[in-house]
Scaffold this motif. Structure first.
Motif, PDB file in Angstrom:
ATOM      1  N   ILE A 152      44.668  51.169  49.317  1.00 43.66           N
ATOM      2  CA  ILE A 152      43.427  50.244  49.549  1.00 43.66           C
ATOM      3  C   ILE A 152      43.779  48.942  49.840  1.00 43.66           C
ATOM      4  CG2 ILE A 152      43.271  49.718  47.058  1.00 43.66           C
ATOM      5  CD1 ILE A 152      40.194  50.378  49.439  1.00 43.66           C
ATOM      6  N   PHE A 153      45.043  48.444  49.228  1.00 46.72           N
ATOM      7  CA  PHE A 153      45.096  47.038  49.602  1.00 46.72           C
ATOM      8  C   PHE A 153      45.511  46.638  50.996  1.00 46.72           C
ATOM      9  CE2 PHE A 153      46.911  47.977  45.147  1.00 46.72           C
ATOM     10  CZ  PHE A 153      46.048  47.398  44.676  1.00 46.72           C
ATOM     11  N   THR A 154      46.176  47.681  51.826  1.00 44.73           N
ATOM     12  CA  THR A 154      46.459  47.533  53.559  1.00 44.73           C
ATOM     13  C   THR A 154      45.041  47.823  53.782  1.00 44.73           C
ATOM     14  OG1 THR A 154      48.637  48.176  52.973  1.00 44.73           O
ATOM     15  CG2 THR A 154      47.623  48.754  55.074  1.00 44.73           C
ATOM     16  N   SER A 178      40.948  40.179  48.362  1.00 43.30           N
ATOM     17  CA  SER A 178      41.032  41.597  48.238  1.00 43.30           C
ATOM     18  C   SER A 178      42.327  41.864  47.607  1.00 43.30           C
ATOM     19  CB  SER A 178      40.837  42.412  49.228  1.00 43.30           C
ATOM     20  OG  SER A 178      41.579  42.339  50.446  1.00 43.30           O
ATOM     21  N   GLN A 179      43.497  41.973  48.381  1.00 44.24           N
ATOM     22  CA  GLN A 179      45.100  42.059  47.847  1.00 44.24           C
ATOM     23  C   GLN A 179      45.251  40.863  47.285  1.00 44.24           C
ATOM     24  OE1 GLN A 179      47.672  42.236  51.207  1.00 44.24           O
ATOM     25  NE2 GLN A 179      49.065  43.916  50.273  1.00 44.24           N
ATOM     26  N   GLY A 180      46.024  41.338  46.227  1.00 45.97           N
ATOM     27  CA  GLY A 180      46.351  40.365  45.136  1.00 45.97           C
ATOM     28  C   GLY A 180      47.400  39.551  45.628  1.00 45.97           C
ATOM     29  N   TYR A 181      47.451  38.182  46.306  1.00 46.58           N
ATOM     30  CA  TYR A 181      48.669  37.450  46.558  1.00 46.58           C
ATOM     31  C   TYR A 181      47.857  36.097  46.679  1.00 46.58           C
ATOM     32  CZ  TYR A 181      46.680  37.737  51.421  1.00 46.58           C
ATOM     33  OH  TYR A 181      45.932  37.504  52.511  1.00 46.58           O
ATOM     34  N   ALA A 217      43.813  53.118  37.311  1.00 42.14           N
ATOM     35  CA  ALA A 217      45.122  52.946  37.292  1.00 42.14           C
ATOM     36  C   ALA A 217      45.784  52.553  38.546  1.00 42.14           C
ATOM     37  CB  ALA A 217      46.005  54.116  37.137  1.00 42.14           C
ATOM     38  N   TYR A 218      46.916  51.601  38.437  1.00 46.54           N
ATOM     39  CA  TYR A 218      47.322  50.917  39.773  1.00 46.54           C
ATOM     40  C   TYR A 218      47.675  52.121  40.576  1.00 46.54           C
ATOM     41  CZ  TYR A 218      50.357  48.008  42.761  1.00 46.54           C
ATOM     42  OH  TYR A 218      50.766  47.196  43.749  1.00 46.54           O
ATOM     43  N   ASP A 219      47.633  51.981  42.002  1.00 41.57           N
ATOM     44  CA  ASP A 219      47.801  52.983  42.916  1.00 41.57           C
ATOM     45  C   ASP A 219      48.985  53.853  43.212  1.00 41.57           C
ATOM     46  OD1 ASP A 219      48.412  51.122  44.397  1.00 41.57           O
ATOM     47  OD2 ASP A 219      47.028  51.718  46.219  1.00 41.57           O
ATOM     48  N   HIS A 238      46.232  43.921  32.500  1.00 41.99           N
ATOM     49  CA  HIS A 238      45.837  45.007  33.213  1.00 41.99           C
ATOM     50  C   HIS A 238      45.256  44.833  34.974  1.00 41.99           C
ATOM     51  CE1 HIS A 238      43.429  48.610  34.649  1.00 41.99           C
ATOM     52  NE2 HIS A 238      44.463  49.477  34.125  1.00 41.99           N
ATOM     53  N   ASN A 239      45.834  45.384  35.862  1.00 41.10           N
ATOM     54  CA  ASN A 239      45.352  45.378  37.313  1.00 41.10           C
ATOM     55  C   ASN A 239      44.619  46.668  37.335  1.00 41.10           C
ATOM     56  OD1 ASN A 239      44.612  45.269  39.917  1.00 41.10           O
ATOM     57  ND2 ASN A 239      46.928  45.243  40.431  1.00 41.10           N
ATOM     58  N   PRO A 240      43.237  46.925  37.815  1.00 34.52           N
ATOM     59  CA  PRO A 240      42.274  45.588  38.246  1.00 34.52           C
ATOM     60  C   PRO A 240      41.563  44.844  37.142  1.00 34.52           C
ATOM     61  CG  PRO A 240      41.281  47.856  38.761  1.00 34.52           C
ATOM     62  CD  PRO A 240      42.617  48.135  38.066  1.00 34.52           C
ATOM     63  N   GLY A 254      57.576  38.040  42.342  1.00 37.08           N
ATOM     64  CA  GLY A 254      56.403  37.744  43.308  1.00 37.08           C
ATOM     65  C   GLY A 254      55.398  37.214  42.557  1.00 37.08           C
ATOM     66  N   LYS A 255      55.191  37.788  41.566  1.00 38.41           N
ATOM     67  CA  LYS A 255      53.759  37.584  40.673  1.00 38.41           C
ATOM     68  C   LYS A 255      53.909  35.993  39.985  1.00 38.41           C
ATOM     69  CE  LYS A 255      52.194  41.398  41.450  1.00 38.41           C
ATOM     70  NZ  LYS A 255      50.921  41.279  42.613  1.00 38.41           N
ATOM     71  N   THR A 256      55.192  36.026  39.605  1.00 36.73           N
ATOM     72  CA  THR A 256      55.574  34.748  38.546  1.00 36.73           C
ATOM     73  C   THR A 256      55.636  33.624  39.336  1.00 36.73           C
ATOM     74  OG1 THR A 256      56.434  36.400  37.075  1.00 36.73           O
ATOM     75  CG2 THR A 256      57.036  33.986  36.775  1.00 36.73           C
ATOM     76  N   TYR A 299      45.579  37.939  37.793  1.00 37.82           N
ATOM     77  CA  TYR A 299      44.740  36.955  38.613  1.00 37.82           C
ATOM     78  C   TYR A 299      43.698  37.695  39.224  1.00 37.82           C
ATOM     79  CZ  TYR A 299      48.749  37.633  41.756  1.00 37.82           C
ATOM     80  OH  TYR A 299      49.860  38.003  42.881  1.00 37.82           O
ATOM     81  N   PHE A 300      43.000  38.596  38.522  1.00 38.11           N
ATOM     82  CA  PHE A 300      41.962  39.486  39.019  1.00 38.11           C
ATOM     83  C   PHE A 300      40.540  39.026  38.385  1.00 38.11           C
ATOM     84  CE2 PHE A 300      45.842  41.845  40.321  1.00 38.11           C
ATOM     85  CZ  PHE A 300      45.663  41.541  41.676  1.00 38.11           C
ATOM     86  N   GLN A 301      39.414  39.169  38.891  1.00 32.26           N
ATOM     87  CA  GLN A 301      38.162  39.101  38.214  1.00 32.26           C
ATOM     88  C   GLN A 301      37.282  39.980  38.772  1.00 32.26           C
ATOM     89  OE1 GLN A 301      37.022  37.041  35.738  1.00 32.26           O
ATOM     90  NE2 GLN A 301      35.250  38.549  35.621  1.00 32.26           N
ATOM     91  N   LEU A 314      33.489  45.283  41.801  1.00 31.60           N
ATOM     92  CA  LEU A 314      34.443  44.956  42.762  1.00 31.60           C
ATOM     93  C   LEU A 314      35.358  43.864  42.239  1.00 31.60           C
ATOM     94  CD1 LEU A 314      32.129  43.953  46.077  1.00 31.60           C
ATOM     95  CD2 LEU A 314      33.453  45.901  45.755  1.00 31.60           C
ATOM     96  N   ARG A 315      36.733  43.851  42.454  1.00 27.78           N
ATOM     97  CA  ARG A 315      37.490  43.060  42.329  1.00 27.78           C
ATOM     98  C   ARG A 315      37.817  41.891  42.879  1.00 27.78           C
ATOM     99  NH1 ARG A 315      44.269  44.479  42.262  1.00 27.78           N
ATOM    100  NH2 ARG A 315      43.537  43.264  44.233  1.00 27.78           N
ATOM    101  N   PHE A 316      38.107  40.700  42.534  1.00 27.74           N
ATOM    102  CA  PHE A 316      38.213  39.385  43.128  1.00 27.74           C
ATOM    103  C   PHE A 316      39.573  38.807  42.900  1.00 27.74           C
ATOM    104  CE2 PHE A 316      34.044  40.517  44.177  1.00 27.74           C
ATOM    105  CZ  PHE A 316      33.785  40.095  45.462  1.00 27.74           C
TER     106      PHE A 316
HETATM  107  N1  GLN Z   1      49.270  44.470  43.575  1.00 24.73           N
HETATM  108  C1  GLN Z   1      48.690  44.071  44.407  1.00 24.73           C
HETATM  109  C2  GLN Z   1      47.120  44.105  44.169  1.00 24.73           C
HETATM  110  O1  GLN Z   1      46.866  44.688  43.328  1.00 24.73           O
HETATM  111  C3  GLN Z   1      48.767  44.304  45.867  1.00 24.73           C
HETATM  112  C4  GLN Z   1      50.250  44.915  46.069  1.00 24.73           C
HETATM  113  C5  GLN Z   1      50.295  45.953  47.433  1.00 24.73           C
HETATM  114  O2  GLN Z   1      49.616  45.309  48.259  1.00 24.73           O
HETATM  115  N2  GLN Z   1      50.903  47.093  47.336  1.00 24.73           N
HETATM  116  O3  GLN Z   1      46.204  43.592  44.781  1.00 24.73           O
END
Ligand code: GLN
Ligand code: PMP
Length: 381
Positions: free
Chosen positions: A14-16, A31-34, A119-121, A168-170, A230-232, A315-317, A360-362
């Motif tokens: 889904i991130f892609t 959308s994608q977490g960065y 759960a994270y994908d 926890h993500n998301p 990457g996160k830190t 860093y998600f809401q 939805l996750r932002f």
């Molecule tokens: N972990 C990031 C997220 O939750 C995405 C990582 C990825 O694109 N594989 O948005």
């Protein structure tokens, strides 16, 4: 030739999907977490230094010694856990690689692995590739807390691993001491490994404490603890993470890691090693840094048609849009990207079964100006 898929039920992550759509549509991408800001200049300088001073050949398979030492020191300082940098710490190409190696190293065909939905994908495909079965335990809003009685009923002799993820993500949920108590009781006396995805370990809010499994010796002796620089360090594109595990587990982990990537980019490892020891204030202040962004984003959404429970970490809401629309979240996420030029992540894709709620996750790892633009669109709906 017909290729028989080993992951027939899996489509593009889904991130892609959402980031590609955002790009095509010229939409603001929450959308994608960065982050949309760069890592600390002193870190960039150290990496540049190593890049331009001849440190561009293979690093040792388990990671450069200086970085493993710095990780071991951090784990001792923060969680009181003494690990051997030589044997118990392995540097990986992102947390994604560490998760995959830990699962591959431990899970056998016919085993069961418990995950908490949403759960994270990346967890389930890695389990499926081992010929094992993922057992999903759903959690629900607003707290997304674990129903431990249900977990106890699902444990059996085939249960090989439990994958946990706090913060926890998301959902942004954060485990507490009660969760750890329950986990301790459930695994005691059983051959169950724990895979603890702690990539958001430094992003906990409102005075909470991160409950790293490194803090609990009885749990740590059966754990793979995974994190991500990457996160830190706001550098998701570098793909450097690590796994800390007792040496018997690390030995098996490395047996896999050496044939998945062998090692990870040398100048970045060296640069992070310098920065991690010289600037502990960076990770120590990360919670406050992201809490301020969460608070700004939530305050800006006061006049929106959404209801929200402020995230406790990551860093998600999440935004509950049930008062705004009864569309499926997957449809709404696409429509908002196309029509309103704002991309988000639908929550239902992280569940085995449609959870019935509408969320939805932002991602709020963005400059304040980006958050303002995103909130403006949401308030105009
Ligand atoms: N972990 C990031 C997220 O939750 C995405 C990582 C990825 O694109 N594989 O948005
Ligand atoms: N686990 C979780 C919960 C994540 O959100 C991410 C985000 N990317 C990862 C693992 C993977 O981290 P990395 O980018 O370091 O592979």
């Amino acid at each position: 030739m017909a290729l028989t898929s080993k992951l027939p039920g899996v489509s593009t992550t889904i991130f892609t999907v959402m980031s590609e759509l955002a790009r095509e549509e010229g939409a603001l991408n929450l959308s994608q977490g960065y982050p949309d800001f760069d890592g600390p200049p002193a870190l960039l300088e150290r990496v540049q230094h190593y890049l331009t001073h001849g440190h561009n050949q293979y690093a040792p398979m388990m990671g450069v010694p200086a970085l493993r030492e710095a990780i071991a020191d951090k784990v001792l300082d923060l969680y009181g856990c003494r690990v051997d940098a030589e044997r118990d710490v392995t540097v990986t190409s992102g947390a994604t690689e560490a998760l995959f190696c830990a699962i591959s190293a431990t899970v056998h065909p016919g085993d069961e692995v418990l995950v908490f939905d949403p759960a994270y994908d990346s967890y389930e495909p890695a389990v499926t590739l081992q010929g094992a079965r993922t057992v999903h335990v759903p959690t629900h809003p607003p707290a997304f807390s674990v129903d431990w009685d249900r977990v106890a009923k699902l444990i059996n002799d085939r249960t090989r691993m439990i994958i946990i993820n706090s913060p926890h993500n998301p959902t942004g949920a954060v485990w507490n001491a009660h969760d750890i108590d329950c986990l301790q009781r459930i695994v005691q006396g059983r051959d169950i490994y724990l895979l603890s995805d702690e990539v958001y370990e430094h992003m906990v809010f409102d005075g909470r404490e991160h409950v790293s499994l490194c803090r609990y010796p009885d749990l740590f002796q059966r754990s793979f603890v995974v994190s991500s620089f990457g996160k830190t360090y706001h550098t998701t594109g570098w793909k450097i993470g690590y796994c800390v595990a007792p040496s018997a587990l690390s030995d098996e982990f490395r047996r896999v890691h050496q044939f998945v990537t062998f090692t990870s980019i040398t100048p970045v490892q060296l640069g992070i090693a310098d920065f991690l020891s010289a600037h502990p204030e960076h990770h120590l202040q990360l919670g406050d840094f992201y809490q301020a962004k969460r608070d700004l984003f939530c305050a800006l959404l006061d006049d929106s048609p959404f209801s929200l429970v402020p995230s406790a970490g990551t860093y998600f809401q999440l935004l509950d849009y049930s008062a705004y629309s009864d569309e499926m979240d997957t449809e709404l996420a696409v429509r908002l990207t196309r029509e309103k030029k704002l991309a988000s992540i639908p929550m239902s894709v992280f569940y085995e079964h449609d959870p019935g709620h509408r969320m939805l996750r932002f991602c709020f790892a963005k400059d304040d100006e980006t958050l303002r633009r995103g909130a403006e669109i949401l308030c105009s709906l």
